[in-house]
Design a protein around this motif. Structure first.
Motif, mmCIF file in Angstrom:
data_model
loop_
_atom_site.group_PDB
_atom_site.id
_atom_site.type_symbol
_atom_site.label_atom_id
_atom_site.label_comp_id
_atom_site.label_asym_id
_atom_site.label_seq_id
_atom_site.Cartn_x
_atom_site.Cartn_y
_atom_site.Cartn_z
ATOM 1 N N ASP A 208 0.834 -1.199 0.000
ATOM 2 C CA ASP A 208 0.000 0.000 0.000
ATOM 3 C C ASP A 208 0.874 1.258 0.000
ATOM 4 O OD1 ASP A 208 -1.754 2.097 0.478
ATOM 5 O OD2 ASP A 208 -2.764 1.117 2.151
ATOM 6 N N PRO A 209 0.836 2.051 -1.085
ATOM 7 C CA PRO A 209 1.672 3.251 -1.141
ATOM 8 C C PRO A 209 1.279 4.310 -0.100
ATOM 9 C CG PRO A 209 0.245 3.141 -3.065
ATOM 10 C CD PRO A 209 0.063 1.859 -2.302
ATOM 11 N N GLN A 210 0.093 4.178 0.498
ATOM 12 C CA GLN A 210 -0.313 5.095 1.560
ATOM 13 C C GLN A 210 0.392 4.770 2.876
ATOM 14 O OE1 GLN A 210 -2.316 7.770 0.952
ATOM 15 N NE2 GLN A 210 -2.201 7.080 -1.169
ATOM 16 N N LYS A 211 0.858 3.525 2.998
ATOM 17 C CA LYS A 211 1.495 3.082 4.240
ATOM 18 C C LYS A 211 2.982 2.801 4.083
ATOM 19 C CE LYS A 211 -2.737 0.899 5.884
ATOM 20 N NZ LYS A 211 -3.396 -0.360 6.187
ATOM 21 N N ILE A 212 3.401 2.431 2.879
ATOM 22 C CA ILE A 212 4.787 2.029 2.628
ATOM 23 C C ILE A 212 5.471 3.076 1.758
ATOM 24 C CG2 ILE A 212 6.289 0.252 1.624
ATOM 25 C CD1 ILE A 212 4.743 -0.658 4.144
ATOM 26 N N ALA A 213 6.572 3.632 2.262
ATOM 27 C CA ALA A 213 7.311 4.659 1.517
ATOM 28 C C ALA A 213 8.242 4.044 0.479
ATOM 29 C CB ALA A 213 8.107 5.533 2.478
ATOM 30 N N GLY A 214 8.772 2.865 0.774
ATOM 31 C CA GLY A 214 9.701 2.235 -0.156
ATOM 32 C C GLY A 214 10.109 0.866 0.325
ATOM 33 N N ALA A 215 10.909 0.208 -0.504
ATOM 34 C CA ALA A 215 11.390 -1.135 -0.160
ATOM 35 C C ALA A 215 12.648 -1.429 -0.963
ATOM 36 C CB ALA A 215 10.317 -2.180 -0.469
ATOM 37 N N CYS A 216 13.418 -2.373 -0.440
ATOM 38 C CA CYS A 216 14.559 -2.912 -1.168
ATOM 39 C C CYS A 216 14.302 -4.397 -1.385
ATOM 40 C CB CYS A 216 15.850 -2.721 -0.384
ATOM 41 S SG CYS A 216 16.486 -1.041 -0.474
ATOM 42 N N PHE B 67 10.753 -8.529 0.057
ATOM 43 C CA PHE B 67 10.736 -7.070 -0.010
ATOM 44 C C PHE B 67 10.905 -6.533 1.414
ATOM 45 C CE2 PHE B 67 9.046 -8.048 -4.079
ATOM 46 C CZ PHE B 67 9.197 -6.920 -4.874
ATOM 47 N N HIS B 68 11.966 -5.784 1.647
ATOM 48 C CA HIS B 68 12.223 -5.168 2.952
ATOM 49 C C HIS B 68 11.720 -3.729 2.874
ATOM 50 C CE1 HIS B 68 14.566 -8.569 4.385
ATOM 51 N NE2 HIS B 68 15.032 -8.640 3.155
ATOM 52 N N ALA B 69 10.543 -3.493 3.466
ATOM 53 C CA ALA B 69 9.848 -2.215 3.311
ATOM 54 C C ALA B 69 10.029 -1.316 4.526
ATOM 55 C CB ALA B 69 8.355 -2.475 3.090
ATOM 56 N N TRP B 70 9.808 -0.019 4.295
ATOM 57 C CA TRP B 70 9.815 0.962 5.378
ATOM 58 C C TRP B 70 8.658 1.929 5.149
ATOM 59 C CZ3 TRP B 70 13.735 0.464 1.797
ATOM 60 C CH2 TRP B 70 13.850 1.469 0.854
ATOM 61 N N THR B 71 8.243 2.554 6.248
ATOM 62 C CA THR B 71 7.060 3.403 6.196
ATOM 63 C C THR B 71 7.360 4.870 5.968
ATOM 64 O OG1 THR B 71 7.073 3.756 8.567
ATOM 65 C CG2 THR B 71 5.796 1.870 7.762
ATOM 66 N N GLY B 72 8.546 5.289 6.247
ATOM 67 C CA GLY B 72 8.866 6.720 6.154
ATOM 68 C C GLY B 72 8.706 7.419 7.478
ATOM 69 N N GLU B 73 8.046 6.744 8.428
ATOM 70 C CA GLU B 73 7.865 7.322 9.755
ATOM 71 C C GLU B 73 9.170 7.440 10.506
ATOM 72 O OE1 GLU B 73 4.873 5.057 11.763
ATOM 73 O OE2 GLU B 73 3.375 5.477 10.237
ATOM 74 N N GLU B 74 10.181 6.663 10.103
ATOM 75 C CA GLU B 74 11.475 6.715 10.743
ATOM 76 C C GLU B 74 12.103 8.112 10.622
ATOM 77 O OE1 GLU B 74 10.699 4.428 8.401
ATOM 78 O OE2 GLU B 74 10.505 2.620 9.601
ATOM 79 N N ASP B 75 11.735 8.829 9.536
ATOM 80 C CA ASP B 75 12.275 10.162 9.289
ATOM 81 C C ASP B 75 11.644 11.223 10.181
ATOM 82 O OD1 ASP B 75 13.807 9.033 7.310
ATOM 83 O OD2 ASP B 75 12.373 9.506 5.720
ATOM 84 N N GLU B 76 10.475 10.914 10.692
ATOM 85 C CA GLU B 76 9.747 11.893 11.515
ATOM 86 C C GLU B 76 10.175 11.743 12.963
ATOM 87 O OE1 GLU B 76 5.645 11.141 10.831
ATOM 88 O OE2 GLU B 76 5.868 11.239 8.656
ATOM 89 N N SER B 77 10.951 12.721 13.480
ATOM 90 C CA SER B 77 11.354 12.635 14.886
ATOM 91 C C SER B 77 10.920 13.857 15.627
ATOM 92 C CB SER B 77 12.852 12.496 15.058
ATOM 93 O OG SER B 77 13.551 12.207 13.931
#
Length: 108
Positions: A22-30, A98-108
């Motif tokens: 889901d592109p609304q929840k997942i920012a990217g993946a490797c 697929f190792h995905a991330w949400t992008g929330e890691e960037d928000e501190s």
């Protein structure tokens, strides 16, 4: 197909609308990609096409190497060996996890 080498690539992708992730929840993946091809250029072309079909935008292909010419950190990895053989036998791009991330890691 067996005369062609199998190339392994590491792709960074971004899910698009209609993608399994889901592109609304997942920012990217490797993901590691495996494909039987005559050369690196054709391997990258096949990987990009397969990812586009699955509704991923390719952000970057970090590397693409002939599986037989590289010493891997874990050469006996059963998943990797199975995907190399599947790519060779089926002639289609195979994907690891697929190792995905949400992008929330960037928000501190």
């Amino acid at each position: 197909m067996s005369d062609k080498p199998v190339f392994v690539a590491l792709a960074e992708v971004k899910p698009l609308a209609g993608c399994e992730l889901d592109p609304q929840k997942i920012a990217g993946a490797c993901v590691r990609c495996y494909v039987s091809a005559k050369n690196e250029r054709l391997a990258v072309k096949a990987i990009r096409a397969a990812l586009a079909t699955l509704r991923y935008e390719v952000v970057d292909i970090e590397w693409c190497v002939d599986d037989a010419e590289v010493e891997w950190e874990n050469p006996a990895n059963s998943e990797g060996l199975e995907l190399v053989e599947a790519a060779r036998k089926l002639g289609e791009v195979q994907f690891g996890e697929f190792h995905a991330w949400t992008g929330e890691e960037d928000e501190s």
